[in-house]
Design an enzyme around this catalytic site. Structure first.
Site, PDB file in Angstrom:
ATOM      1  N   THR A 125     -23.326 -21.515   0.007  1.00 38.03           N
ATOM      2  CA  THR A 125     -23.051 -21.280  -1.575  1.00 38.03           C
ATOM      3  C   THR A 125     -23.061 -22.366  -2.419  1.00 38.03           C
ATOM      4  OG1 THR A 125     -20.986 -19.579  -1.593  1.00 38.03           O
ATOM      5  CG2 THR A 125     -21.335 -20.231  -3.385  1.00 38.03           C
ATOM      6  N   LYS A 158     -21.762 -14.524  -4.772  1.00 39.12           N
ATOM      7  CA  LYS A 158     -21.060 -15.110  -4.185  1.00 39.12           C
ATOM      8  C   LYS A 158     -20.336 -16.047  -4.981  1.00 39.12           C
ATOM      9  CE  LYS A 158     -18.640 -16.925  -1.282  1.00 39.12           C
ATOM     10  NZ  LYS A 158     -19.502 -17.787   0.354  1.00 39.12           N
ATOM     11  N   LYS A 207     -15.803 -27.422  -5.381  1.00 34.09           N
ATOM     12  CA  LYS A 207     -17.253 -26.948  -5.339  1.00 34.09           C
ATOM     13  C   LYS A 207     -17.313 -25.590  -6.014  1.00 34.09           C
ATOM     14  CE  LYS A 207     -19.700 -25.875  -2.695  1.00 34.09           C
ATOM     15  NZ  LYS A 207     -20.347 -24.844  -2.029  1.00 34.09           N
TER      16      LYS A 207
END
Length: 293
Positions: free
Chosen positions: A97, A169, A238
């Protein structure tokens, strides 16, 4: 010319990477694996994979999949020099990702590049229930589709733009982050009232919120069970930052974003950076005068 052999490479062998590489092995692909921690390849080598001594060995197969922890790890492994030295027809299929900006950056290095982030925990990979999101050049997508189909239950095609699948995503993970915090607040409220949180989770997943997110994370929050982590709080922070960064780039206001970031940053600092990201529930519990962890 495209790579039409059954030889592929795989770089990045954490729990997700190991599981995905194992699916490729099970599908009959000859997989060359490499990880910074060499012992992470042992189980795959025992199953028939070839151990690479360096990233170049995996890249030399012509089609290399990667599941690295963040953008910087991708940059360190897939350098411009290594891409220039890759065989003709080389394609990098990136499962990590990353930000839309980073996806564009990696595609600009040369060779072929596909964004292919995945939705699901390692258990979903092993059960054949992984969802794969893909975007990039149409020819490369067609070439990679059988391999992507081998690792998951369904491949979701988001078109030609390499930054499309990463955006999708990031949006998925932003939804999950909200679900985690919603569960945290509801379960804390319920437990403060002296009610059975496990019974509550069973009820909501049998009615209004069926599916793995509320079931799995609901149970974890109800019992305060955050190891082993399927996805760590650090990685969750993150991905939350990726969502906030994308929102700034697109001029979108995310009113709950700063609140969620405060919760995640507090969880990383005070609860446990390497616990499962469901452990953010302990921030709400502690702020409410309680806590399980």
């Amino acid at each position: 010319m495209p790579n039409t052999s059954r030889r592929v490479g795989f770089i990045g062998l954490g729990r997700m990477g190991n599981a995905i590489a194992g699916r490729l092995l099970d599908a009959g692909y000859e997989v060359t694996v490499w990880s910074r921690s060499a012992d992470k390849a042992d189980a795959l080598v025992a199953r028939g994979a070839t151990r690479g001594e360096a990233p170049e060995d995996a890249i030399a197969t012509g089609t290399v999949f990667s599941m690295l922890s963040n953008e910087e790890a991708v940059r360190q492994v897939f350098t411009a020099e290594r891409i220039r030295s890759a065989p003709e027809g080389f394609t990098h299929v990136n499962h990590a990702t990353v930000s839309p900006e980073a996806a564009r950056e990696f595609a600009a290095l040369g060779g072929g590049y596909l964004s292919a982030p995945v939705v699901g925990r390692p258990e979903a990979v092993l059960a054949g229930k992984l969802a794969v999101l893909v975007s990039g050049d149409a020819g490369l997508r067609a070439e990679a589709e059988p391999m992507l189909a081998a690792i998951g239950r369904r491949v979701w095609d988001f078109g030609d733009a390499v930054d499309a699948a990463p955006t999708a995503k990031i949006s998925v993970n932003y939804l999950i982050i909200h679900a985690l915090q919603a569960l945290s607040e509801s379960v804390t409220l319920l437990q403060r009232a002296g009610l059975d949180a496990g019974r509550f989770v069973e009820m909501i997943t049998d009615s209004v919120f069926p599916g793995p997110v509320y079931r799995g994370y609901g149970d974890a929050i109800a019992t305060g069970t955050y190891t082993p982590p399927g996805f760590t709080t650090t990685l969750g922070l993150k991905d939350l930052d990726l969502a906030l960064g994308s929102a700034r780039e697109l001029g979108v206001e995310l009113p709950t974003g700063p609140v969620l970031r405060d919760v995640f940053a507090t969880a990383v600092e005070q609860i446990g950076a390497d616990l499962d990201w469901a452990s953010i529930a302990e921030v709400t519990r502690r702020r409410s005068g309680g806590g399980l962890a």
